[in-house]
Write a protein that holds these residues in place. Structure first.
Motif, PDB file in Angstrom:
ATOM      1  N   GLU A  44      28.835  20.215-133.221  1.00 11.70           N
ATOM      2  CA  GLU A  44      29.703  20.327-132.054  1.00 11.70           C
ATOM      3  C   GLU A  44      30.955  21.125-132.410  1.00 11.70           C
ATOM      4  N   ARG A  99      45.682  25.863-123.161  1.00 10.62           N
ATOM      5  CA  ARG A  99      45.777  24.888-122.081  1.00 10.62           C
ATOM      6  C   ARG A  99      47.236  24.758-121.668  1.00 10.62           C
ATOM      7  N   GLN A 106      40.710  17.799-128.021  1.00  7.99           N
ATOM      8  CA  GLN A 106      39.413  17.796-127.360  1.00  7.99           C
ATOM      9  C   GLN A 106      39.146  19.161-126.745  1.00  7.99           C
ATOM     10  N   THR A 108      37.129  20.034-124.521  1.00  4.86           N
ATOM     11  CA  THR A 108      36.940  19.980-123.071  1.00  4.86           C
ATOM     12  C   THR A 108      38.260  20.064-122.311  1.00  4.86           C
ATOM     13  N   GLN A 109      39.385  19.856-123.002  1.00  2.00           N
ATOM     14  CA  GLN A 109      40.686  19.899-122.351  1.00  2.00           C
ATOM     15  C   GLN A 109      41.302  21.294-122.340  1.00  2.00           C
ATOM     16  N   TRP A 113      39.274  30.324-123.159  1.00  2.00           N
ATOM     17  CA  TRP A 113      38.676  30.515-124.471  1.00  2.00           C
ATOM     18  C   TRP A 113      38.504  31.984-124.811  1.00  2.00           C
TER      19      TRP A 113
END
Length: 123
Positions: A44, A99, A106, A108-109, A113
Protein backbone atom coordinates in the motif's frame (compact mmCIF):
# COMPACT_ATOMS: atom_id res chain seq x y z
CA UNK A 1 -6.50 23.82 -7.89
CA UNK A 2 -2.86 22.83 -7.80
CA UNK A 3 -1.08 20.61 -10.31
CA UNK A 4 1.99 18.66 -9.17
CA UNK A 5 4.86 17.21 -11.21
CA UNK A 6 7.33 14.86 -9.53
CA UNK A 7 10.89 14.33 -10.72
CA UNK A 8 14.35 13.35 -9.54
CA UNK A 9 14.06 9.61 -9.11
CA UNK A 10 16.62 7.15 -10.37
CA UNK A 11 18.88 4.22 -9.61
CA UNK A 12 21.34 4.64 -6.76
CA UNK A 13 23.52 2.33 -4.68
CA UNK A 14 22.81 1.75 -1.03
CA UNK A 15 24.22 4.60 1.04
CA UNK A 16 23.76 7.09 -1.77
CA UNK A 17 21.55 10.15 -2.05
CA UNK A 18 18.81 11.52 -4.26
CA UNK A 19 16.76 14.70 -4.21
CA UNK A 20 13.18 14.50 -5.40
CA UNK A 21 11.38 17.58 -6.64
CA UNK A 22 7.68 18.39 -6.76
CA UNK A 23 6.94 21.41 -8.96
CA UNK A 24 3.57 23.02 -8.35
CA UNK A 25 1.47 25.13 -10.69
CA UNK A 26 -1.94 26.71 -10.48
CA UNK A 27 -1.54 27.54 -6.78
CA UNK A 28 1.39 28.14 -4.49
CA UNK A 29 2.84 25.44 -2.26
CA UNK A 30 2.39 27.71 0.76
CA UNK A 31 -1.38 27.27 0.34
CA UNK A 32 -1.14 23.56 1.15
CA UNK A 33 0.22 21.00 3.49
CA UNK A 34 2.67 19.12 1.25
CA UNK A 35 3.44 15.46 1.68
CA UNK A 36 5.56 12.71 0.19
CA UNK A 37 4.32 9.15 -0.02
CA UNK A 38 5.80 6.00 -1.53
CA UNK A 39 4.48 2.74 -2.86
CA UNK A 40 6.54 -0.40 -3.31
CA UNK A 41 5.35 -3.28 -5.52
CA UNK A 42 2.59 -5.25 -3.85
CA UNK A 43 2.34 -2.81 -0.95
CA UNK A 44 0.00 0.00 0.00
CA UNK A 45 0.97 3.61 -0.44
CA UNK A 46 2.65 4.81 2.74
CA UNK A 47 3.40 8.16 4.29
CA UNK A 48 7.00 9.36 4.17
CA UNK A 49 7.12 13.04 5.12
CA UNK A 50 5.04 16.22 5.28
CA UNK A 51 5.45 19.94 5.78
CA UNK A 52 2.55 21.61 7.52
CA UNK A 53 0.69 24.38 5.74
CA UNK A 54 0.66 26.91 8.56
CA UNK A 55 4.06 26.40 10.10
CA UNK A 56 7.52 25.17 9.39
CA UNK A 57 6.79 21.96 11.25
CA UNK A 58 7.78 18.79 9.43
CA UNK A 59 6.83 15.18 10.01
CA UNK A 60 8.50 11.91 9.07
CA UNK A 61 7.74 8.26 9.27
CA UNK A 62 10.09 6.56 11.71
CA UNK A 63 12.00 4.60 9.08
CA UNK A 64 13.29 7.76 7.35
CA UNK A 65 13.92 10.05 10.33
CA UNK A 66 17.44 11.38 10.28
CA UNK A 67 17.91 10.38 6.62
CA UNK A 68 15.20 12.27 4.67
CA UNK A 69 14.40 15.98 4.73
CA UNK A 70 11.34 17.71 3.28
CA UNK A 71 11.66 21.37 2.34
CA UNK A 72 9.94 24.08 0.31
CA UNK A 73 11.38 26.66 -2.06
CA UNK A 74 8.62 29.24 -2.22
CA UNK A 75 10.35 31.25 -4.95
CA UNK A 76 10.40 28.18 -7.21
CA UNK A 77 7.02 26.93 -5.97
CA UNK A 78 8.65 23.56 -5.43
CA UNK A 79 8.85 21.03 -2.62
CA UNK A 80 11.85 18.76 -2.22
CA UNK A 81 12.61 15.47 -0.54
CA UNK A 82 16.32 15.09 0.15
CA UNK A 83 17.06 11.41 0.70
CA UNK A 84 20.41 10.40 2.20
CA UNK A 85 21.82 7.06 3.34
CA UNK A 86 19.41 5.27 1.05
CA UNK A 87 18.61 1.63 1.71
CA UNK A 88 17.23 -1.08 -0.60
CA UNK A 89 13.98 -0.99 1.37
CA UNK A 90 13.50 2.63 0.25
CA UNK A 91 12.88 1.34 -3.28
CA UNK A 92 9.44 2.51 -4.40
CA UNK A 93 7.54 4.96 -6.55
CA UNK A 94 7.52 8.26 -4.70
CA UNK A 95 4.60 10.68 -4.97
CA UNK A 96 4.15 14.21 -3.74
CA UNK A 97 0.71 15.24 -2.60
CA UNK A 98 -1.12 18.30 -1.32
CA UNK A 99 -4.05 19.01 0.97
CA UNK A 100 -5.68 22.12 2.42
CA UNK A 101 -5.76 20.99 6.00
CA UNK A 102 -3.05 20.25 8.56
CA UNK A 103 -0.57 17.40 8.31
CA UNK A 104 -2.09 13.98 7.90
CA UNK A 105 -0.35 10.69 7.18
CA UNK A 106 -3.30 9.09 5.41
CA UNK A 107 -3.02 9.07 1.62
CA UNK A 108 -6.80 9.24 1.28
CA UNK A 109 -6.74 12.69 2.90
CA UNK A 110 -4.69 14.21 0.07
CA UNK A 111 -6.76 15.14 -3.03
CA UNK A 112 -3.88 16.36 -5.21
CA UNK A 113 -1.11 14.10 -6.46
CA UNK A 114 1.92 14.11 -8.68
CA UNK A 115 2.45 11.34 -11.22
CA UNK A 116 5.19 9.65 -9.21
CA UNK A 117 8.90 9.08 -9.72
CA UNK A 118 10.70 5.75 -9.38
CA UNK A 119 13.49 5.36 -6.83
CA UNK A 120 15.52 2.16 -6.96
CA UNK A 121 18.24 1.46 -4.40
CA UNK A 122 20.60 -1.40 -5.20
CA UNK A 123 22.43 -3.36 -2.53
Amino acid sequence: QVQLVDSGGGLVQAGGSLRLSCAASGRTVTDYTMGWFRQAPGKEREFVAAANRWSSTTYYTDSVKGRFTISRDNAKNTVYLQMNSLKPEDTAVYYCAARWGPQNNQATQYPYWGQGTQVTVSS
